[in-house]
Design a protein around this motif. Structure first.
Motif, PDB file in Angstrom:
ATOM      1  N   ARG A  26       0.826  -1.211   0.000  1.00 60.62           N
ATOM      2  CA  ARG A  26       0.000   0.000   0.000  1.00 60.62           C
ATOM      3  C   ARG A  26       0.857   1.256   0.000  1.00 60.62           C
ATOM      4  O   ARG A  26       0.551   2.234  -0.692  1.00 60.62           O
ATOM      5  CB  ARG A  26      -0.941  -0.001   1.208  1.00 60.62           C
ATOM      6  CG  ARG A  26      -2.115  -0.964   1.092  1.00 60.62           C
ATOM      7  CD  ARG A  26      -3.223  -0.613   2.076  1.00 60.62           C
ATOM      8  NE  ARG A  26      -2.797  -0.761   3.456  1.00 60.62           N
ATOM      9  CZ  ARG A  26      -2.898  -1.892   4.156  1.00 60.62           C
ATOM     10  NH1 ARG A  26      -3.412  -2.978   3.594  1.00 60.62           N
ATOM     11  NH2 ARG A  26      -2.512  -1.946   5.415  1.00 60.62           N
ATOM     12  N   VAL A  27       1.931   1.232   0.787  1.00 61.41           N
ATOM     13  CA  VAL A  27       2.821   2.392   0.834  1.00 61.41           C
ATOM     14  C   VAL A  27       3.489   2.611  -0.514  1.00 61.41           C
ATOM     15  O   VAL A  27       3.579   3.747  -1.008  1.00 61.41           O
ATOM     16  CB  VAL A  27       3.884   2.221   1.940  1.00 61.41           C
ATOM     17  CG1 VAL A  27       4.978   3.282   1.804  1.00 61.41           C
ATOM     18  CG2 VAL A  27       3.248   2.329   3.318  1.00 61.41           C
ATOM     19  N   MET A  28       3.955   1.534  -1.131  1.00 60.88           N
ATOM     20  CA  MET A  28       4.597   1.651  -2.436  1.00 60.88           C
ATOM     21  C   MET A  28       3.620   2.189  -3.473  1.00 60.88           C
ATOM     22  O   MET A  28       3.972   3.014  -4.320  1.00 60.88           O
ATOM     23  CB  MET A  28       5.144   0.285  -2.877  1.00 60.88           C
ATOM     24  CG  MET A  28       6.300  -0.220  -2.042  1.00 60.88           C
ATOM     25  SD  MET A  28       7.732   0.877  -2.110  1.00 60.88           S
ATOM     26  CE  MET A  28       8.964  -0.093  -1.246  1.00 60.88           C
ATOM     27  N   ASP A  29       2.395   1.729  -3.414  1.00 63.63           N
ATOM     28  CA  ASP A  29       1.365   2.215  -4.340  1.00 63.63           C
ATOM     29  C   ASP A  29       1.113   3.702  -4.123  1.00 63.63           C
ATOM     30  O   ASP A  29       0.935   4.465  -5.080  1.00 63.63           O
ATOM     31  CB  ASP A  29       0.059   1.438  -4.155  1.00 63.63           C
ATOM     32  CG  ASP A  29       0.148   0.012  -4.677  1.00 63.63           C
ATOM     33  OD1 ASP A  29       1.085  -0.272  -5.461  1.00 63.63           O
ATOM     34  OD2 ASP A  29      -0.711  -0.812  -4.299  1.00 63.63           O
ATOM     35  N   TRP A  30       1.096   4.107  -2.853  1.00 60.15           N
ATOM     36  CA  TRP A  30       0.832   5.503  -2.533  1.00 60.15           C
ATOM     37  C   TRP A  30       1.964   6.391  -3.025  1.00 60.15           C
ATOM     38  O   TRP A  30       1.730   7.482  -3.574  1.00 60.15           O
ATOM     39  CB  TRP A  30       0.633   5.662  -1.033  1.00 60.15           C
ATOM     40  CG  TRP A  30       0.238   7.046  -0.611  1.00 60.15           C
ATOM     41  CD1 TRP A  30       0.967   7.919   0.126  1.00 60.15           C
ATOM     42  CD2 TRP A  30      -0.993   7.718  -0.907  1.00 60.15           C
ATOM     43  NE1 TRP A  30       0.275   9.097   0.321  1.00 60.15           N
ATOM     44  CE2 TRP A  30      -0.929   8.998  -0.311  1.00 60.15           C
ATOM     45  CE3 TRP A  30      -2.138   7.359  -1.620  1.00 60.15           C
ATOM     46  CZ2 TRP A  30      -1.958   9.924  -0.412  1.00 60.15           C
ATOM     47  CZ3 TRP A  30      -3.168   8.288  -1.718  1.00 60.15           C
ATOM     48  CH2 TRP A  30      -3.078   9.538  -1.121  1.00 60.15           C
TER      49      TRP A  30
END
Length: 269
Positions: A157-161
């Motif tokens: 999720r962090v990488m996507d954000w």
């Protein structure tokens, strides 16, 4: 609007407010450059923030600074205050023992944000870092420690954000955050960055960070910052890692043995 896609204008306004708050005051040209946005857009956002009372123009020059109203944005959020309160004496004691400044940082979005530091308590520092100073999650020791203790789902999720709202430089840094690197950090219990580029004196300091936990989950990072020319990274780890881990363990124990106060959110009329 597609779910999960941020509103660009809001992201830009928040980013500009953070830049002004972090640097103290900025000119319109500096705001445009630091925010990586066109000058006319920066002007409109600054005018909006002034209209809302969050920033103001300095009387003697065309620089813009935060007002006291920005403090209202943190009303009702006490968890960080609780963490700082129960960490402060441990941070001071550690700096008194090793000489080097240490900082306490938490993750907010794609950054690690300083909540407390001991830069004012020692002469072994180039600058003072106050609460609110931000470091990129992907390229600081505390951020690497934070990433290493995420679940695979949280990390995705962090990488996507970052891919959605991160700056080009932040997006490029994701290539350096491999699963093997994070596994090694988690196993060894620390992360180290040499010749850091994202502080007030780029290239002059290095850092070593260790995790602090609450209820078994990553809560914050404890980071030692030292002159890069004074010690090699391996020497810094050999000399001070044990003391850093011991301090982090003491903070972990204290915040887990103390009840977090009830949140009291302000009533909005």
């Amino acid at each position: 609007m597609e779910r999960g896609v941020p509103i660009r204008a809001v992201c830009r306004a928040i980013s500009i407010l953070q830049e002004i708050n972090q640097m103290g005051s900025l000119s319109m040209m500096q705001i445009s450059k630091r925010g990586r946005i066109p000058y006319p857009t920066a002007c409109r956002i600054v005018q909006t923030l002034m209209h809302e009372g969050l920033i103001e123009q300095e009387p003697a020059r065309k620089f813009y600074r935060p007002t006291a109203l920005v403090q209202s944005l943190s009303q009702g959020f006490q968890a960080d205050s609780f963490l700082v309160e129960h960490s402060r004496r441990h941070l001071r004691a550690l700096t008194h023992k090793i000489g080097w400044p240490v900082s306490l940082t938490v993750r907010i979005g794609t950054h690690m944000v300083v909540r407390d530091s001991t830069h004012a308590d020692t002469s072994l520092t180039f600058e003072r870092y106050y609460p609110g100073f931000r470091l990129p999650l992907m390229d600081c020791a505390s951020g690497r420690v934070c990433l290493a203790h995420m679940t695979p789902e949280q990390l995705d999720r962090v990488m996507d954000w970052v891919s959605l709202v991160g700056s080009p430089s932040e997006q490029d840094l994701t290539a350096y955050v491999s699963v093997n690197t994070l596994n090694k950090i988690r196993e060894e219990g620390y992360a180290a960055i040499g010749w850091g580029q994202h502080n007030l004196t780029p290239g002059k300091t290095s850092s070593v960070a260790v995790p602090i936990f609450r209820d078994g989950q990553f809560e914050a990072a404890l980071t030692m910052i030292y002159f890069a020319a004074a010690m090699k990274q391996g020497e810094a780890v050999e000399r001070h890692l044990a003391e850093l881990k011991a301090t982090a363990a003491a903070i972990t124990e204290e915040i887990n043995c103390t009840e977090l106060p009830d949140m009291e959110f302000p009533v909005l009329n």
